[in-house]
Every structure is written in C-alpha cells, then in structure tokens.
Write a protein that holds these residues in place. Structure first.
Motif: not given
Length: 273
Positions: A106-107, A178, A180, A207-208, A211-212, A215, A269, A271
């Motif tokens: 997590t951030e 978030y 990501g 990067v996830d 995730g933002p 994207t 995003g 979380q």
C-alpha cells in the motif's frame, strides 16, 4: 498485550493488531494506574487504532511529521513481553521499507522506518522517539530471529500515523489515496548507475497491473518530478501531495523517462479498510 502513545487529552494511538476486534480494552499508564479504554476506530490498511480513555489529562507529546534521517539515533519505548516501560535504543537503519513477504502493498506503508532498536512482541503500538523526545514513528513489527535477522524492526512514520488518526477520530474510518506504484528515493548512486537526468524526485520501482499509475502510462524507471502541480523532490513529497488528493480526482503528473519529460494524468484510486 501491546503498547500505545498518548495522542490527545484522552486518546491513545496504537496498532490495530494490538486491539484486534475488541471494543473495550484496559490501559495501564506509565504511573501504573489502570483505566478502561474504548476502541473508537481501527484501520487495518495502516495497522493503526485510536482508543479513548476514561482518564483525561494525558500528557501532550510532540509528533514530528518529518522523516528522520538514516543514522539518526532513535529510542523505542513499550512493554515487550510484559516488561513495562522498557527502553531500547538504536539508529534509523533505512527508510521507505516494506516488510518482506507482507501482503499489504500500500501507499500508506511504502515509507516504513527500519531501525535496529530492539523491538519485541509487546512493543507494537509504542513510540519510536528521537533524542529530543519527539515521536517519529509508531513501532509496528520486527523480523523474527528464525528468519536469520538481527535487530531489524519497523515503525510507521508519524506523518502517516497522524493523518490516519485524525481521519479515524473525525470520520470513524480512514481513506487512502492510491496510485498503485512502488516508489524509491533518487540517490546520487542511483543517478550515476541509471544515468538519470535529475538528482531528485521519486523513482517508480514497480506498478500494479491495472492500477491508476499503469492506466495513466507510468512505467518502472520513470522519475516522478511533479504531482498535482507541485514539485516532487522526495518520496515524502509525493506521499504528502497524495494525502491532499481525493479518490476519482484527475491529477497532472510529470515524469522523466529516457531523458524526456512527459505529462501524464493519474486518476486517484481509493484504498480503505
């Protein structure tokens, strides 16, 4: 049994895993008096909780929101294994750590403080202090000796703890911006090795998927130098700017990629616990 830190006149800050799913706990203060405590709210994303005590007039403690520097002397206070008011000392071993094997990417936990001050079961939720008596972190976890580790402990930075505690007290829950991305600090050694065109910013380590950040087109190796029209010189800058955003908000982000500056738009995003 765990530890905690006075946060307000009748509020104690501790770890969520210390209180678990309990609504009522007992608090033993430094003067050995006992008082009932009501768990007001918890946030498992950051592993923080706030507890209201029946006794008021808890001492006011200064929470230093700036991160300590590696090598800075720190002191951990708590009740490890039931030994009340135990003090251990060490240094800040590193910043921006993640606990190996942790499922929480997590951030909010991207900037854990690593210390070699001894942290044992029961220290969780206690204060990590600097030599001026300022709280710089909330002790959170340690690497067990069975892993081969020696004196590797972790604390949640005060900036995260204060932000989450205030949200829990005001809203009963905490929401985390978030993007990501796992972030790292740009150092002179990294700058030389990778040939970065800048000596500041937050480098994207991963990067996830979906995730933002992904994207928006952010890639590993990018260096974020501006976020929400504010300069980013350090990881802490970026995390601070993120705390000022809202989920769903479109944020203009400037990255350096292969010596070229690019403008991207990240949709923040959410979380939450």
């Amino acid at each position: 049994m765990g530890s905690g830190v006075a946060y307000r006149d009748n509020i104690v800050l501790t770890n969520a895993h210390v209180v678990g799913d309990k609504a009522q706990v007992e608090i033993i203060l430094a003067d050995a008096t006992r008082t009932p405590g009501q768990v007001l709210a918890t946030d498992t994303v950051t592993d923080l909780a706030v507890v209201r005590t029946e006794r008021t007039g808890l001492p006011q403690i200064h929470y230093r929101t700036e991160l300590p520097r590696p090598g800075e002397t720190v002191i951990a206070i708590g009740s490890p294994l039931g030994f009340e008011n135990t003090v251990t000392a060490g240094v800040v071993s590193g910043l921006h750590r993640e606990i190996p094997g942790s499922a929480k990417q997590t951030e909010a936990l991207v900037d854990l403080i690593q210390t070699d001050a001894s942290i044992s079961p029961g220290n969780s939720g206690g204060a990590l202090l600097n030599t001026r008596g300022e709280v710089v972190g909330i002790n959170n976890a340690y690497m067990k000796p069975i892993t081969g580790a020696v004196s590797i402990g972790f604390a949640i930075p005060t900036s995260t703890a204060v932000d989450v505690a205030d949200q829990l007290l005001e809203h009963g829950k905490a929401t985390h911006a978030y993007i990501g991305a796992s972030l790292g600090r740009v150092t002179s050694a990294l700058d030389t090795r990778l040939g970065l065109p800048v000596d500041h910013g937050a480098i994207v380590l991963a990067v996830d998927p979906g995730g933002p950040a992904a994207t928006a087109g952010i890639q590993p190796g990018d260096v974020i130098v501006q976020f929400a029209d504010k300069p980013v010189r350090t990881v802490e800058d970026l995390l601070g700017h993120m705390r000022g955003t809202e989920p769903g908000q479109n944020v203009r982000t400037t990255v350096i990629r292969q010596n070229q500056e690019q403008q991207l738009t990240v949709t923040i995003g959410q979380q939450s616990d």
